[in-house]
Design an enzyme around this catalytic site. Sequence first.
Site: not given
Length: 159
Positions: A35-36
């Site tokens: 989720g970066c």
Amino acid sequence: MNTIYDFNVKQTDGSLKDLNDYAGKVLLIVNTATGCGFTPQYEGLQKLYDEFQPAGFEILDFPCNQFGHQAPGSNEEVAEFCQLTYHTTFETFAKIEVNGENEAPLYHFLKTAQGGLLNNAIKWNFTKFLVDRKGNVVKRYASKTKPEEIAADIKTILA
């Protein structure tokens, strides 16, 4: 410990993998997150893997939840996300810590071998380490370094 081949790491199922199994290969070791902002680099990593794996190249993917909790979920969920979303075929290992008192011994070794700017700490997800066929850490790349920017170095070390 002298090379990365002296280490064992946890696989997604909790079993240990001896990194000596990769002896003679060129490796790119990456701490990742699902989720970066850099997560789309998985696509570029897979392209590198597709291009260079037949010549003896492997990518070792170590999800890390230390930076903004950007690798949520179980080890299996993280690996499944990578395979389904980015069609990764390289190995995803169990989540690890790359800094601090619980940092993985492998990452202590990597950071000691190739320090970072200002200090050795990993600054964010998608920091990459290039390892030669003898298990020596030869280069460190920042998170913002795109996988395609590493291709020439991989090609040189494979030769």
